[in-house]
Design a protein around this motif. Structure first.
Motif, short mmCIF file in Angstrom:
data_model
loop_
_atom_site.label_atom_id
_atom_site.label_comp_id
_atom_site.label_asym_id
_atom_site.label_seq_id
_atom_site.Cartn_x
_atom_site.Cartn_y
_atom_site.Cartn_z
N PRO A 173 0.81 -1.23 0.00
CA PRO A 173 0.00 0.00 0.00
C PRO A 173 0.84 1.28 0.00
O PRO A 173 0.41 2.30 -0.54
CB PRO A 173 -0.83 -0.15 1.28
CG PRO A 173 -1.05 -1.64 1.39
CD PRO A 173 0.28 -2.23 0.96
N SER A 174 2.06 1.24 0.54
CA SER A 174 2.91 2.45 0.49
C SER A 174 3.25 2.79 -0.97
O SER A 174 3.41 3.96 -1.32
CB SER A 174 4.18 2.25 1.31
OG SER A 174 4.85 1.08 0.86
N ASP A 175 3.35 1.77 -1.84
CA ASP A 175 3.59 2.04 -3.26
C ASP A 175 2.34 2.63 -3.92
O ASP A 175 2.45 3.51 -4.77
CB ASP A 175 4.01 0.74 -3.99
CG ASP A 175 5.30 0.20 -3.44
OD1 ASP A 175 6.34 0.85 -3.62
OD2 ASP A 175 5.28 -0.85 -2.77
N TRP A 176 1.15 2.17 -3.51
CA TRP A 176 -0.08 2.78 -4.02
C TRP A 176 -0.10 4.27 -3.62
O TRP A 176 -0.46 5.13 -4.43
CB TRP A 176 -1.32 2.10 -3.44
CG TRP A 176 -1.41 0.62 -3.64
CD1 TRP A 176 -0.71 -0.13 -4.54
CD2 TRP A 176 -2.23 -0.31 -2.90
NE1 TRP A 176 -1.06 -1.46 -4.41
CE2 TRP A 176 -1.98 -1.60 -3.42
CE3 TRP A 176 -3.14 -0.17 -1.85
CZ2 TRP A 176 -2.62 -2.74 -2.93
CZ3 TRP A 176 -3.79 -1.30 -1.36
CH2 TRP A 176 -3.53 -2.57 -1.89
N ASN A 177 0.30 4.53 -2.37
CA ASN A 177 0.31 5.93 -1.91
C ASN A 177 1.29 6.77 -2.71
O ASN A 177 1.02 7.93 -3.03
CB ASN A 177 0.67 6.00 -0.41
CG ASN A 177 -0.46 5.51 0.47
OD1 ASN A 177 -1.62 5.43 0.03
ND2 ASN A 177 -0.15 5.18 1.70
N TRP A 178 2.45 6.16 -3.04
CA TRP A 178 3.45 6.91 -3.82
C TRP A 178 2.88 7.25 -5.20
O TRP A 178 3.02 8.39 -5.67
CB TRP A 178 4.74 6.09 -3.96
CG TRP A 178 5.79 6.79 -4.77
CD1 TRP A 178 6.61 7.80 -4.35
CD2 TRP A 178 6.08 6.58 -6.16
NE1 TRP A 178 7.41 8.22 -5.38
CE2 TRP A 178 7.11 7.49 -6.50
CE3 TRP A 178 5.59 5.72 -7.13
CZ2 TRP A 178 7.64 7.57 -7.79
CZ3 TRP A 178 6.13 5.79 -8.41
CH2 TRP A 178 7.13 6.70 -8.73
N THR A 194 -3.35 -2.89 -7.65
CA THR A 194 -3.02 -1.46 -7.69
C THR A 194 -4.11 -0.68 -8.41
O THR A 194 -4.50 0.41 -7.97
CB THR A 194 -1.65 -1.24 -8.37
OG1 THR A 194 -0.66 -1.94 -7.61
CG2 THR A 194 -1.29 0.22 -8.45
N SER A 204 -8.80 2.35 6.19
CA SER A 204 -7.94 3.55 6.23
C SER A 204 -8.77 4.83 6.31
O SER A 204 -8.33 5.82 6.90
CB SER A 204 -7.08 3.64 4.96
OG SER A 204 -6.29 2.49 4.80
N PRO A 238 -5.29 8.33 1.30
CA PRO A 238 -4.15 7.40 1.37
C PRO A 238 -4.48 6.14 2.16
O PRO A 238 -5.40 6.12 2.97
CB PRO A 238 -3.07 8.22 2.09
CG PRO A 238 -3.74 9.37 2.69
CD PRO A 238 -5.09 9.55 2.09
N TYR A 239 -3.71 5.10 1.88
CA TYR A 239 -3.84 3.84 2.61
C TYR A 239 -3.00 3.93 3.87
O TYR A 239 -1.83 4.35 3.82
CB TYR A 239 -3.42 2.68 1.71
CG TYR A 239 -4.46 2.45 0.62
CD1 TYR A 239 -5.49 1.54 0.82
CD2 TYR A 239 -4.45 3.20 -0.55
CE1 TYR A 239 -6.47 1.37 -0.15
CE2 TYR A 239 -5.44 3.04 -1.52
CZ TYR A 239 -6.44 2.12 -1.31
OH TYR A 239 -7.43 1.97 -2.25
N GLY A 240 -3.60 3.55 4.99
CA GLY A 240 -2.90 3.66 6.27
C GLY A 240 -2.26 2.34 6.67
O GLY A 240 -2.26 1.37 5.91
N ALA A 241 -1.75 2.31 7.89
CA ALA A 241 -1.10 1.09 8.40
C ALA A 241 -2.18 0.16 8.94
O ALA A 241 -2.34 -0.01 10.15
CB ALA A 241 -0.10 1.45 9.48
#
Ligand code: ASP
Length: 316
Positions: free
Chosen positions: A61-66, A93, A294, A187-190
């Protein structure tokens, strides 16, 4: 026309190495330059690359956020976006962007290749060219361009592991676009979710563990929404409910989806408050679950998001 290319990695830009194909900087850039010189793409473009480029097996998900941040940064300046991506998790994605980007004013077109641009007979060049055309012409929303088809970003799935024509998307009457007056990125969270499948004779302790350790569960049921009715699964689903862990029920069939209430052997799902995923893909179900987790902490709002058709992710 100005197109923003967001290069994340994947086979399209890979080279053969001693341990197998791996991404290399410059491969996609060189092909785009060749296409421009040959007059096969006419739009101006800028390119931003992930650092490092990845095999999409490693996407998170951090790549989706990027990717969403790159789109937000260039949303005003560009007429459309081409996202080059590995095919293995491209459908995750595409669904994640469909839910996370509200009020897109431009087309976002994901593409990739089954055979690297560095190999004879690659499909990458055609897909890139087609993706540029789609980014110039398609309606705002998240699309996948592959093997000559423009597919719905929240309905797409990888259906073949080796042929060029590797993606399918079932029909829907709603564009892959979430309404809003202006672009809003969610954004996607933890947060964490698991995808679990029922199977004959399964040990339901795994679902109980998922209810204990994850915040959401995508449950792959049989056919139109049946599950084994043993005590183990009942207890696990009751535990999920008690902890406000949403259970999103989907079908193990690639087409047709579930219809809760059809069979008595699916009654357990309704009794324990599982959410009817209709004919959403597993990929979109997982991304939507992470999106709902999220977007809000409130279990009632999470459920409301999961029960709402956000961008045509199920048929009707
Ligand atoms: N393993 C590659 C990836 O997903 C496969 C591909 O791109 O086709 O990055």
């Amino acid at each position: 026309m100005k197109i923003c290319v967001i290069h994340t990695g994947g086979t399209i830009g890979m080279v053969a190495t001693e341990t197998g194909f791996a991404p290399l900087n410059g491969v996609v850039e060189a092909e785009l330059e060749r296409l421009r010189t040959a007059g096969e793409i006419s739009a101006d473009f800028t390119l931003v690359s992930a650092d490092p480029l990845i095999d999409s097996a490693n996407a998170a998900p951090s790549d989706w956020n990027w990717i969403m941040a790159q789109i937000q940064n260039a949303h005003e300046a560009c007429d459309g976006f081409v996202v080059t991506h590995g095919t293995d998790t491209l459908a995750f994605t595409a669904a994640a962007l469909s839910f996370g980007l509200q009020g897109l004013q431009k087309p976002v077109v994901l593409t990739g290749a089954m055979l690297a641009l560095t190999e004879e007979g690659s499909d990458g060049s055609r897909n890139l060219r087609d993706a540029f055309r789609a980014a110039e012409q398609a309606a705002p929303g998240v699309w996948v361009q592959f093997a000559g088809q423009l597919l719905h970003g929240a309905r797409v799935r990888k259906s073949h592991s080796s042929e060029f024509d590797a993606f399918k998307a079932s029909a829907t009457d709603q564009a892959p676009w979430r309404a809003a007056d202006q672009l809003q990125v969610i954004p996607y969270g933890a947060v964490s979710a698991v995808i679990a499948a029922v199977a004959p004779g399964m040990n339901a302790d795994l679902i109980a563990l998922a209810a204990e350790h994850a915040q959401g569960i995508v449950l792959r049921c049989y056919g139109s929404g049946t599950v084994p009715e043993g005590l183990g699964l009942r207890k696990a689903l009751q535990a999920a409910r008690a902890k406000d862990v949403p259970v999103l029920a989907v079908s193990q069939c690639a087409e047709g989806g579930i219809s809760l209430g059809t069979y008595s052997a699916g009654a357990l799902l309704q009794e324990t408050g599982a959410i009817d995923g209709r004919d959403i893909t597993v990929e979109a179900a997982y991304a939507k679950l992470l999106h709902a987790l999220s977007a809000t902490q409130d279990p009632i709002q999470r459920r409301a998001i999961l029960e709402t058709r956000l961008c045509g992710e199920w048929a009707t």
